[in-house]
Design a protein around this motif. Sequence first.
Motif, PDB file in Angstrom:
ATOM      1  N   GLY A   7       0.157 -16.285 -27.167  1.00  0.00           N
ATOM      2  CA  GLY A   7      -0.809 -17.246 -26.697  1.00  0.00           C
ATOM      3  C   GLY A   7      -0.401 -17.815 -25.352  1.00  0.00           C
ATOM      4  O   GLY A   7       0.502 -17.306 -24.678  1.00  0.00           O
ATOM      5  N   SER A   8      -1.048 -18.902 -24.945  1.00  0.00           N
ATOM      6  CA  SER A   8      -0.868 -19.417 -23.589  1.00  0.00           C
ATOM      7  C   SER A   8       0.375 -20.261 -23.405  1.00  0.00           C
ATOM      8  O   SER A   8       0.934 -20.306 -22.302  1.00  0.00           O
ATOM      9  CB  SER A   8      -2.101 -20.250 -23.197  1.00  0.00           C
ATOM     10  N   ASP A   9       0.852 -20.920 -24.468  1.00  0.00           N
ATOM     11  CA  ASP A   9       1.949 -21.865 -24.256  1.00  0.00           C
ATOM     12  C   ASP A   9       2.975 -21.884 -25.385  1.00  0.00           C
ATOM     13  O   ASP A   9       3.636 -22.891 -25.626  1.00  0.00           O
ATOM     14  CB  ASP A   9       1.395 -23.274 -24.016  1.00  0.00           C
ATOM     15  N   THR A  10       3.109 -20.775 -26.088  1.00  0.00           N
ATOM     16  CA  THR A  10       4.111 -20.662 -27.145  1.00  0.00           C
ATOM     17  C   THR A  10       4.965 -19.431 -26.883  1.00  0.00           C
ATOM     18  O   THR A  10       4.442 -18.349 -26.633  1.00  0.00           O
ATOM     19  CB  THR A  10       3.451 -20.552 -28.530  1.00  0.00           C
ATOM     20  N   THR A  11       6.274 -19.599 -26.936  1.00  0.00           N
ATOM     21  CA  THR A  11       7.214 -18.515 -26.659  1.00  0.00           C
ATOM     22  C   THR A  11       8.084 -18.252 -27.876  1.00  0.00           C
ATOM     23  O   THR A  11       8.553 -19.186 -28.531  1.00  0.00           O
ATOM     24  CB  THR A  11       8.111 -18.865 -25.455  1.00  0.00           C
TER      25      THR A  11
END
Length: 270
Positions: A7-11
């Motif tokens: 997703g855009s902001d989970t690593t």
Amino acid sequence: MDIHKVGSDTTVLADSLEVPGIGHMPVNAYVVTAAEPVVVDTGLSVEDRDFLAALGGVIDPAEVRWIWLTHPDKDHTGGIFALLEAAPHARVVTTFLGAGEMTTERPLPMDRVYFLNPGQSLDCGDRALHAFRPPLFDNPATVGFYDDRTRICFSSDCFGGPMPTAEIAESGHASDLKPEDLAAAQTMWATIDSPWVHLVDAEKYRATLEGLRAMNPEIVLCTHLPPAVRMTDRMLATLAAVPDSDPFVGPDQAALEAMLKSFEPGAAAV
């Protein structure tokens, strides 16, 4: 260790351990780059892992504001004290029981602990993280959460399963396995990690799955599974069938001796 975004902001900070006779067990930690950044668990407690160095490739540890400890087993706490030193403004999200369990090894600084129970939420500035008790767990301090901004569920040990290779365990997706193979892996892990599931009322247990079904996350991120995207219904069906599966029985001493003998020089020729 493999580091990649979901997703855009989970690593994902993806690690794994090989378990003889079982497979390669994923051991994941996560970073949520919210307005107040959150680190979810802190990796393995083994000497050759440097969780803080890996985390530094994603975010400056000094920027971390929350360390969500899904439970205090050693495959979740490897880098926690190093991170607390490197992140002076961070607080550890755990439960009364979780903090108490940590004192058996090394106490958490209580002025940096934030108690959060299932049913409560954590405000991270640009989103709320909603705490819940996963249906399957191996530690009574376990608390997962749902990120209402990304529709990602962080399920701790629940939904885990060994993978056939380290590559899939660390850099793959749950969908890399055939559905029947994934179901078998998750069932095996459930019977190993949560053996109590064979002892409780099956219908009462199945009722605990409904909270996750209503949550309907788009992505499930488990400590012990590669990312699972749009697979929630299928995985819940697997969990619902676990009480009907055979209990796990581990190797006994005779099996251990046979295993050790197979490692001896020339054993393969016998």
